[in-house]
Design a protein around this motif. Structure first.
Motif, PDB file in Angstrom:
ATOM      1  N   LYS A   1      25.107  34.761  50.886  1.00  0.00           N
ATOM      2  CA  LYS A   1      25.693  33.418  50.931  1.00  0.00           C
ATOM      3  C   LYS A   1      26.462  33.065  49.661  1.00  0.00           C
ATOM      4  O   LYS A   1      27.206  32.094  49.639  1.00  0.00           O
ATOM      5  N   LEU A   2      26.262  33.844  48.596  1.00  0.00           N
ATOM      6  CA  LEU A   2      26.935  33.545  47.334  1.00  0.00           C
ATOM      7  C   LEU A   2      28.427  33.821  47.429  1.00  0.00           C
ATOM      8  O   LEU A   2      28.873  34.660  48.198  1.00  0.00           O
ATOM      9  N   GLN A   3      29.205  33.125  46.627  1.00  0.00           N
ATOM     10  CA  GLN A   3      30.649  33.325  46.555  1.00  0.00           C
ATOM     11  C   GLN A   3      30.961  34.165  45.314  1.00  0.00           C
ATOM     12  O   GLN A   3      30.796  33.683  44.193  1.00  0.00           O
ATOM     13  N   PRO A   4      31.410  35.409  45.486  1.00  0.00           N
ATOM     14  CA  PRO A   4      31.736  36.236  44.323  1.00  0.00           C
ATOM     15  C   PRO A   4      32.922  35.664  43.544  1.00  0.00           C
ATOM     16  O   PRO A   4      33.841  35.102  44.140  1.00  0.00           O
ATOM     17  N   GLN A   5      32.892  35.807  42.237  1.00  0.00           N
ATOM     18  CA  GLN A   5      33.967  35.340  41.369  1.00  0.00           C
ATOM     19  C   GLN A   5      34.311  36.433  40.370  1.00  0.00           C
ATOM     20  O   GLN A   5      33.471  37.262  40.025  1.00  0.00           O
ATOM     21  N   VAL A   6      35.536  36.406  39.909  1.00  0.00           N
ATOM     22  CA  VAL A   6      35.969  37.305  38.845  1.00  0.00           C
ATOM     23  C   VAL A   6      35.970  36.494  37.556  1.00  0.00           C
ATOM     24  O   VAL A   6      36.708  35.524  37.430  1.00  0.00           O
ATOM     25  N   ILE A   7      35.125  36.881  36.625  1.00  0.00           N
ATOM     26  CA  ILE A   7      35.017  36.174  35.345  1.00  0.00           C
ATOM     27  C   ILE A   7      35.405  37.160  34.252  1.00  0.00           C
ATOM     28  O   ILE A   7      34.871  38.267  34.178  1.00  0.00           O
TER      29      ILE A   7
ATOM     30  N   LYS B   1      38.876  33.785  36.987  1.00  0.00           N
ATOM     31  CA  LYS B   1      40.207  34.176  37.440  1.00  0.00           C
ATOM     32  C   LYS B   1      40.335  33.947  38.938  1.00  0.00           C
ATOM     33  O   LYS B   1      39.389  34.129  39.699  1.00  0.00           O
ATOM     34  N   ASP B   2      41.526  33.571  39.351  1.00  0.00           N
ATOM     35  CA  ASP B   2      41.833  33.430  40.776  1.00  0.00           C
ATOM     36  C   ASP B   2      42.996  34.365  41.078  1.00  0.00           C
ATOM     37  O   ASP B   2      44.101  33.937  41.374  1.00  0.00           O
ATOM     38  N   ASP B   3      42.749  35.670  40.967  1.00  0.00           N
ATOM     39  CA  ASP B   3      43.794  36.656  41.169  1.00  0.00           C
ATOM     40  C   ASP B   3      43.544  37.451  42.444  1.00  0.00           C
ATOM     41  O   ASP B   3      42.714  37.075  43.284  1.00  0.00           O
ATOM     42  N   TYR B   4      44.250  38.565  42.584  1.00  0.00           N
ATOM     43  CA  TYR B   4      44.157  39.372  43.795  1.00  0.00           C
ATOM     44  C   TYR B   4      42.744  39.915  44.008  1.00  0.00           C
ATOM     45  O   TYR B   4      42.235  39.916  45.122  1.00  0.00           O
ATOM     46  N   LEU B   5      42.091  40.357  42.948  1.00  0.00           N
ATOM     47  CA  LEU B   5      40.730  40.876  43.060  1.00  0.00           C
ATOM     48  C   LEU B   5      39.764  39.788  43.530  1.00  0.00           C
ATOM     49  O   LEU B   5      38.880  40.036  44.350  1.00  0.00           O
ATOM     50  N   ALA B   6      39.938  38.577  43.043  1.00  0.00           N
ATOM     51  CA  ALA B   6      39.095  37.461  43.479  1.00  0.00           C
ATOM     52  C   ALA B   6      39.294  37.181  44.963  1.00  0.00           C
ATOM     53  O   ALA B   6      38.343  36.854  45.675  1.00  0.00           O
ATOM     54  N   LYS B   7      40.534  37.319  45.452  1.00  0.00           N
ATOM     55  CA  LYS B   7      40.791  37.125  46.885  1.00  0.00           C
ATOM     56  C   LYS B   7      40.095  38.183  47.725  1.00  0.00           C
ATOM     57  O   LYS B   7      39.516  37.878  48.762  1.00  0.00           O
TER      58      LYS B   7
END
Length: 161
Positions: free
Chosen positions: A50-56, A66-72
């Motif tokens: 249920k967690l939302q992965p993020q790129v930090i 970050k809200d980049d391609y990897l985060a998408k």
């Protein structure tokens, strides 16, 4: 005191069901056959999925999300076959069952972008450093087809319990 004496006395049959393992509760060396371990893996996998992965990333100004391609890719679809929930569930259950979880990162043909991230279940694995190139490799037998593969360790996400 009388109860302890009765439990230690094996001739008392009225306490025998407490001392005998039956059915699905029998001890086994295979964790996949244990209902208790399966319930634990399911509970952890359900909640982690249920967690939302993020790129930090850490830079000069500190930690930034970050809200980049990897985060998408991490938030929408890890691979064509798996949603983020499925991928996180699979990796969490692998950590419970095997104390290790792996995902292979696949890049586009020009190696400029991440194409997909595929969680894998291994039968066996080995991590070693090549003496000539000084590069670390990950060799594993994939549980899906039983074949042996070798990839650079920098293309592997490895979670160890």
């Amino acid at each position: 005191m009388g109860l302890i004496k009765d439990l230690l006395n094996l001739r008392r049959y009225k306490y025998a069901p407490f001392l005998v393992f039956r059915g699905e509760y029998q001890a086994s060396s295979d964790l996949y056959s244990s209902d208790a371990i399966g319930a634990i893996a399911h509970c952890i996998g359900q909640n982690l999925g249920k967690l939302q992965p993020q790129v930090i990333r850490r830079d000069g100004s500190g930690l930034t999300v970050k809200d980049d391609y990897l985060a998408k890719i991490l938030s929408l679809r890890w691979s064509p076959e798996m949603t983020p929930f499925d991928a996180l569930y699979k990796m969490a259950s692998d950590v419970v069952y095997k104390s290790n979880a792996f995902a292979i990162i696949f890049y586009t043909p020009d190696f400029m972008r991440v194409q997909s991230i595929v969680p894998i279940t291994t039968r066996s694995f080995r991590i070693w450093e090549d003496e000539e190139s000084r590069q670390i490799f990950f060799k594993f037998v994939w549980d899906y087809d039983g074949k042996e593969y070798t990839v650079p360790y920098q293309s592997v996400i490895h979670i160890k319990a």
